[in-house]
Design an enzyme around this catalytic site. Structure first.
Site, PDB file in Angstrom:
ATOM      1  N   ARG A  44       0.856  -1.182   0.000  1.00  0.00           N
ATOM      2  CA  ARG A  44       0.000   0.000   0.000  1.00  0.00           C
ATOM      3  C   ARG A  44       0.897   1.238   0.000  1.00  0.00           C
ATOM      4  O   ARG A  44       2.092   1.138   0.161  1.00  0.00           O
ATOM      5  CB  ARG A  44      -0.918   0.010   1.225  1.00  0.00           C
ATOM      6  CG  ARG A  44      -0.171  -0.292   2.521  1.00  0.00           C
ATOM      7  CD  ARG A  44      -0.773   0.341   3.728  1.00  0.00           C
ATOM      8  NE  ARG A  44      -0.670   1.787   3.702  1.00  0.00           N
ATOM      9  CZ  ARG A  44       0.432   2.482   4.026  1.00  0.00           C
ATOM     10  NH1 ARG A  44       1.549   1.833   4.381  1.00  0.00           N
ATOM     11  NH2 ARG A  44       0.441   3.784   3.995  1.00  0.00           N
ATOM     12  N   GLY A  45       0.283   2.398  -0.190  1.00  0.00           N
ATOM     13  CA  GLY A  45       1.043   3.630  -0.306  1.00  0.00           C
ATOM     14  C   GLY A  45       1.298   3.922  -1.773  1.00  0.00           C
ATOM     15  O   GLY A  45       1.738   3.043  -2.528  1.00  0.00           O
ATOM     16  N   ALA A  46       0.997   5.148  -2.193  1.00  0.00           N
ATOM     17  CA  ALA A  46       1.046   5.477  -3.624  1.00  0.00           C
ATOM     18  C   ALA A  46       2.385   5.131  -4.283  1.00  0.00           C
ATOM     19  O   ALA A  46       2.409   4.474  -5.329  1.00  0.00           O
ATOM     20  CB  ALA A  46       0.700   6.956  -3.826  1.00  0.00           C
ATOM     21  N   ARG A  80      -6.612  -0.809  -7.566  1.00  0.00           N
ATOM     22  CA  ARG A  80      -7.015   0.259  -6.645  1.00  0.00           C
ATOM     23  C   ARG A  80      -7.121   1.539  -7.462  1.00  0.00           C
ATOM     24  O   ARG A  80      -6.103   2.036  -7.961  1.00  0.00           O
ATOM     25  CB  ARG A  80      -6.039   0.415  -5.486  1.00  0.00           C
ATOM     26  CG  ARG A  80      -5.972  -0.804  -4.578  1.00  0.00           C
ATOM     27  CD  ARG A  80      -5.343  -0.482  -3.230  1.00  0.00           C
ATOM     28  NE  ARG A  80      -6.203   0.377  -2.439  1.00  0.00           N
ATOM     29  CZ  ARG A  80      -5.781   1.058  -1.366  1.00  0.00           C
ATOM     30  NH1 ARG A  80      -4.514   0.985  -1.007  1.00  0.00           N
ATOM     31  NH2 ARG A  80      -6.623   1.810  -0.684  1.00  0.00           N
ATOM     32  N   GLN A 179      -3.493   2.323   9.996  1.00  0.00           N
ATOM     33  CA  GLN A 179      -2.162   2.470   9.400  1.00  0.00           C
ATOM     34  C   GLN A 179      -1.272   3.394  10.232  1.00  0.00           C
ATOM     35  O   GLN A 179      -0.053   3.242  10.257  1.00  0.00           O
ATOM     36  CB  GLN A 179      -2.268   3.007   7.972  1.00  0.00           C
ATOM     37  CG  GLN A 179      -2.906   2.040   6.991  1.00  0.00           C
ATOM     38  CD  GLN A 179      -4.372   2.322   6.782  1.00  0.00           C
ATOM     39  OE1 GLN A 179      -5.062   2.757   7.702  1.00  0.00           O
ATOM     40  NE2 GLN A 179      -4.859   2.107   5.574  1.00  0.00           N
ATOM     41  N   ASP A 220      -2.514  10.252  -2.569  1.00  0.00           N
ATOM     42  CA  ASP A 220      -2.650   9.185  -3.547  1.00  0.00           C
ATOM     43  C   ASP A 220      -2.936   9.725  -4.939  1.00  0.00           C
ATOM     44  O   ASP A 220      -2.732   9.026  -5.919  1.00  0.00           O
ATOM     45  CB  ASP A 220      -3.761   8.234  -3.115  1.00  0.00           C
ATOM     46  CG  ASP A 220      -3.310   7.335  -1.978  1.00  0.00           C
ATOM     47  OD1 ASP A 220      -2.954   6.182  -2.248  1.00  0.00           O
ATOM     48  OD2 ASP A 220      -3.296   7.797  -0.828  1.00  0.00           O
ATOM     49  N   ASN A 230      -6.299  11.866  -0.217  1.00  0.00           N
ATOM     50  CA  ASN A 230      -5.469  11.121   0.728  1.00  0.00           C
ATOM     51  C   ASN A 230      -6.391  10.288   1.613  1.00  0.00           C
ATOM     52  O   ASN A 230      -7.613  10.338   1.487  1.00  0.00           O
ATOM     53  CB  ASN A 230      -4.611  12.081   1.561  1.00  0.00           C
ATOM     54  CG  ASN A 230      -3.510  11.356   2.318  1.00  0.00           C
ATOM     55  OD1 ASN A 230      -2.762  10.565   1.734  1.00  0.00           O
ATOM     56  ND2 ASN A 230      -3.391  11.617   3.600  1.00  0.00           N
ATOM     57  N   LYS A 231      -5.803   9.505   2.497  1.00  0.00           N
ATOM     58  CA  LYS A 231      -6.575   8.597   3.329  1.00  0.00           C
ATOM     59  C   LYS A 231      -7.715   9.330   4.040  1.00  0.00           C
ATOM     60  O   LYS A 231      -7.542  10.454   4.508  1.00  0.00           O
ATOM     61  CB  LYS A 231      -5.656   7.926   4.355  1.00  0.00           C
ATOM     62  CG  LYS A 231      -6.316   6.863   5.200  1.00  0.00           C
ATOM     63  CD  LYS A 231      -6.909   5.735   4.367  1.00  0.00           C
ATOM     64  CE  LYS A 231      -5.884   5.021   3.537  1.00  0.00           C
ATOM     65  NZ  LYS A 231      -6.462   3.990   2.669  1.00  0.00           N
TER      66      LYS A 231
END
Length: 315
Positions: A44-46, A80, A179, A220, A230-231
């Site tokens: 995960r994470g862009a 995603r 996270q 992201d 973003n999240k």
């Protein structure tokens, strides 16, 4: 800590983000395995997703032919939808005559860009906040474990910490998958940075109480007008930072800036399984919305910091 994602002996090796704080490596050698790992947030994470996408093309070329290969590459890119780096990594490797060389270039560029982002963001915060040790606030995880190494938002923290300029970091838990509590806290502890974890709902209040000098988050996707995805839970921090008059920085690689997306209204927000939110204690009839991201309008963003520039999209 090993690299978050890498290519070793013809296979993808990644740190299992779902197992943290326990460090467990996962080996992926099929496209199906990679798509599953992306959807389950094993990776995960862009920036890390960009590398995963590029390396996935290599797996597709090594294991599939013809239409099956094309379909597999398309599945990787769509695994995603909000994180633009995933599709960018896929496109770069798929367009190359040597997908492995292209994928390794994506990996190496991520490492270099994160260091540059960290240094540029640290210099900007020194300009905006002064030379004293800073009290910083972050959300989700935009550290080494969201990239290959070093990190974006936490890369800024790392650069400041190496210069002795971090007082402490406030890290939101980042529900529902934690996270911040499971991953960012691990990185901060490993760095030796004093930190406090707070529940997401407490973040804006902590800012309002004057306990934070600046907010630093990742992204992201950044739209052409400076709106950022973003999240989920990032937008309230931006509102609180604007009200408190403190900087709100978005740290991300230039590849996260998507000129094809005109504004945040055009960003597809991933809706994840409601089972991540629902618990056995809730009534059986209860349903949930589980958006993975929110959009922060450009007028709340002090600056977007990339490896190439400082962009101030707000008024």
């Amino acid at each position: 800590m090993p690299r978050t994602i890498d290519w070793v002996d013809g296979r993808i090796v990644m740190v299992d983000q779902t197992a943290l704080p326990q460090v467990r490596l996962v080996i992926v050698d099929t496209v199906d395995g990679l798509v599953d790992a992306i959807r389950r947030l094993v990776v995960r994470g862009a920036p890390a997703l960009g590398v995963a996408g590029a390396l996935g093309v290599v797996l597709a070329h090594r294991t599939l032919d013809g239409p099956g290969r094309d379909a597999a590459i398309a599945r990787i890119a769509a695994a995603r939808p909000t994180a633009v780096n995933l599709a960018v990594g896929v496109r770069r490797a798929a367009a190359s005559d040597d997908p492995l060389a292209a994928a390794l270039t994506v990996r190496d560029e991520d490492i270099a860009s994160c260091h540059a982002i960290g240094d540029r963001g640290a210099a900007l915060l020194a300009e905006l906040c002064g030379p004293g040790p800073l009290r910083l606030h972050t959300h989700c995880n935009a550290g080494a474990l969201a990239c290959v190494e070093w990190g974006t938002a936490l890369g800024v923290v790392r650069s400041l910490h190496e210069a002795g300029r971090v007082a402490y970091v406030v890290a939101d838990e980042t529900r529902p998958l934690l996270q911040g509590a499971r991953i960012t806290a691990v990185e901060l502890a490993e760095m030796g940075v004093e930190h406090r974890v707070v529940v997401d709902g407490a973040g804006p209040s902590v800012i309002a109480r004057g306990l934070v000098d600046a907010v630093v988050v990742g992204a992201d996707r950044v739209a052409a007008n400076g709106d950022t995805a973003n999240k989920i839970g990032t937008y309230p921090l931006a509102l609180a930072a604007a009200r408190a008059g403190i900087p709100f920085l978005v740290a991300c690689p230039e590849s996260t800036v998507d000129p094809a997306t005109s504004s945040g209204a055009s960003i597809e927000i991933e809706e994840r399984d409601e089972a991540e939110v629902l618990t056995a204690a809730m009534p059986e009839a209860t349903r949930a919305w589980n958006p993975a991201f929110d959009v922060t309008p450009a007028d709340l963003v002090t600056a977007v910091v990339t490896e190439r520039r400082v962009w101030r999209p707000g008024p």
